[in-house]
Scaffold this active site. Structure first.
Site, mmCIF file in Angstrom:
data_model
loop_
_atom_site.group_PDB
_atom_site.id
_atom_site.type_symbol
_atom_site.label_atom_id
_atom_site.label_comp_id
_atom_site.label_asym_id
_atom_site.label_seq_id
_atom_site.Cartn_x
_atom_site.Cartn_y
_atom_site.Cartn_z
ATOM 1 N N CYS A 48 0.811 -1.226 0.000
ATOM 2 C CA CYS A 48 0.000 0.000 0.000
ATOM 3 C C CYS A 48 0.842 1.273 0.000
ATOM 4 O O CYS A 48 0.553 2.223 -0.727
ATOM 5 C CB CYS A 48 -1.003 0.001 1.150
ATOM 6 S SG CYS A 48 -0.310 -0.192 2.797
ATOM 7 N N ASP B 72 -7.406 5.555 -1.999
ATOM 8 C CA ASP B 72 -7.097 4.368 -1.202
ATOM 9 C C ASP B 72 -6.550 3.257 -2.102
ATOM 10 O O ASP B 72 -7.217 2.849 -3.056
ATOM 11 C CB ASP B 72 -8.383 3.896 -0.508
ATOM 12 C CG ASP B 72 -8.120 2.825 0.532
ATOM 13 O OD1 ASP B 72 -6.992 2.296 0.586
ATOM 14 O OD2 ASP B 72 -9.053 2.511 1.293
ATOM 15 N N HIS C 128 -6.068 0.174 -1.235
ATOM 16 C CA HIS C 128 -6.441 -1.145 -0.721
ATOM 17 C C HIS C 128 -7.583 -1.782 -1.503
ATOM 18 O O HIS C 128 -8.627 -2.139 -0.950
ATOM 19 C CB HIS C 128 -6.788 -1.040 0.764
ATOM 20 C CG HIS C 128 -5.677 -0.555 1.612
ATOM 21 N ND1 HIS C 128 -5.438 0.799 1.852
ATOM 22 C CD2 HIS C 128 -4.691 -1.223 2.259
ATOM 23 C CE1 HIS C 128 -4.373 0.924 2.618
ATOM 24 N NE2 HIS C 128 -3.902 -0.282 2.881
#
Length: 393
Positions: free
Chosen positions: A73, A278, A280
């Protein structure tokens, strides 16, 4: 460590739209009104390059991981903040991506610099393998400082962009060092000096070749990354106003950071909430087709961006800025100096003309910390180390 494996299709239904508020929305130096410019806000967000977890890409190092789910990430956030620098460099801050619209050749050259394959300048493969030299094994989680150091090394191979990358350590930005770095007076790629002309617009496919014209650069475009720690275990409220002002500057590249072991790319704020992309989300790896076309829709976040309270931000971050010209850098310096006059805003870093005498190394500009320094910096800057020690720098 919680591993997110949501798909893009499920994610598009799980994000809230922007709140109805009179507070301005700031996205990487641009001010918007939710009431009258919501479409413009979403278009700006969608136009940022969005890098997420991927699966089924060629094995890193030939025998390593074929997915970065659960560990990549921060590497993806590093890609996003650097991609924004390349977009500003080659396309301009006002460039927009519109689904189905033909794009400039330079756009695909930028995107291909981050594709998941070993020969892309800033691929997950290059970042992970270069990170070994910074003490990180392949598959290990990075902190903001580590990914900044790795990106600086990789940028030296990107002769097309010809960037000057400076990482300001010890919470100090030394103007003299940056000018020496950027005023190198070396030949650089003329094609990278300004956005592509309309004549360079190609079909929605991989550009045949990025034309390179040699010229003399009086100023190498600057990517300035500043690793910071804004508190002990949580962000010190005194830094919040200063952090907000960073998103208001036209030179802003945003911030990489997030929560412990969960990195995000922050691109702006509204009220007391940060706006972020994001990483993820696990998506299949993308490869150019036999015709050379590159499907690019999965590299653009086409749902409202995520938001979180500024108070929830982990104190370990890296702030980024891009100065395309010397005038941009001088303007940035003036803005930073004015920030010290903002009531209730505690400076996050110091801006000085010359190198302070307490700097132990006579030239920190082109050196990567040795192993002992790297360990010390990781304990100080990486949020994954919960038992960090406050060190006297």
């Amino acid at each position: 460590l919680f591993v997110a494996t949501l798909t893009y299709d499920t994610l598009r239904f799980e994000y809230e739209d922007f709140p109805e508020t009179k507070e301005p929305v700031w996205i990487l130096g641009r001010r918007y009104s939710v009431c009258t410019e919501k479409e413009e806000i979403l278009l700006d967000v969608t136009s940022r390059l969005w890098f997420t977890y991927r699966k089924n890409f060629p094995a890193i190092g030939g025998t390593g991981p074929t997915s970065d789910t659960g560990w990549g990430c921060m590497l993806r956030c590093g890609q996003m903040i650097f991609a924004q620098a390349l977009v500003c460099r080659h396309l301009g801050r006002d460039w927009r991506w519109i689904k189905g619209k033909k794009q400039m050749g330079n756009y695909f050259s930028v995107l291909n610099a981050f594709i998941d394959k070993k020969d892309s300048y800033y691929s997950i493969h290059q970042i992970a393998q270069m990170g070994v030299g910074e003490g990180k094994s392949i598959g290990q989680w990075y902190g903001p400082n580590t990914v900044a150091q790795v990106l600086k090394k990789l940028a030296t191979f990107d002769t097309w962009s010809s960037l000057a990358v400076h990482i300001a350590m010890d919470n100090t930005v030394v103007m003299e060092e940056i000018r020496r770095l950027c005023q190198s007076n070396l030949p650089c790629a003329g094609a990278a000096a300004c956005p592509a002309l309309e004549s360079d617009v190609l079909c929605n496919g991989y550009p045949e070749e990025a034309g390179v014209r040699e010229r003399l650069c009086l100023w190498k475009p600057l990517v300035l990354l500043i690793p910071l720690r804004l508190g002990l275990t949580e962000i010190n409220e005194a830094y919040i106003e200063t952090l907000k002002h960073c998103f208001m500057m036209p030179q802003s590249l945003g911030v990489i950071g997030g929560k412990p072991n969960s990195a995000h790319y922050f691109i702006g704020y509204v009220g007391e909430e940060l706006i972020y992309l994001d990483p993820h989300t696990t998506q299949p790896a993308v490869e150019p087709s036999d015709s050379g076309c590159l499907p690019d829709e999965s590299f653009h976040c086409q749902h409202p961006p995520c938001r979180m309270s500024i108070a929830e931000l982990d104190p370990s971050i890296a702030v980024g800025f891009f100065c395309n010209t010397e005038e941009d850098f001088n303007d940035w310096c003036q803005q930073i100096k004015k920030l010290s006059l903002v009531r209730g805003a505690l400076p996050m870093f110091e801006l000085v003309e010359r190198q302070p005498s307490h700097f132990s190394n006579p030239d920190v500009l082109n050196l990567t910390p040795d192993s002992s320094d790297a360990d010390r910096l990781e304990r100080f800057f990486d949020s994954e180390d919960e038992d960090f020690e406050i060190l006297s720098l």
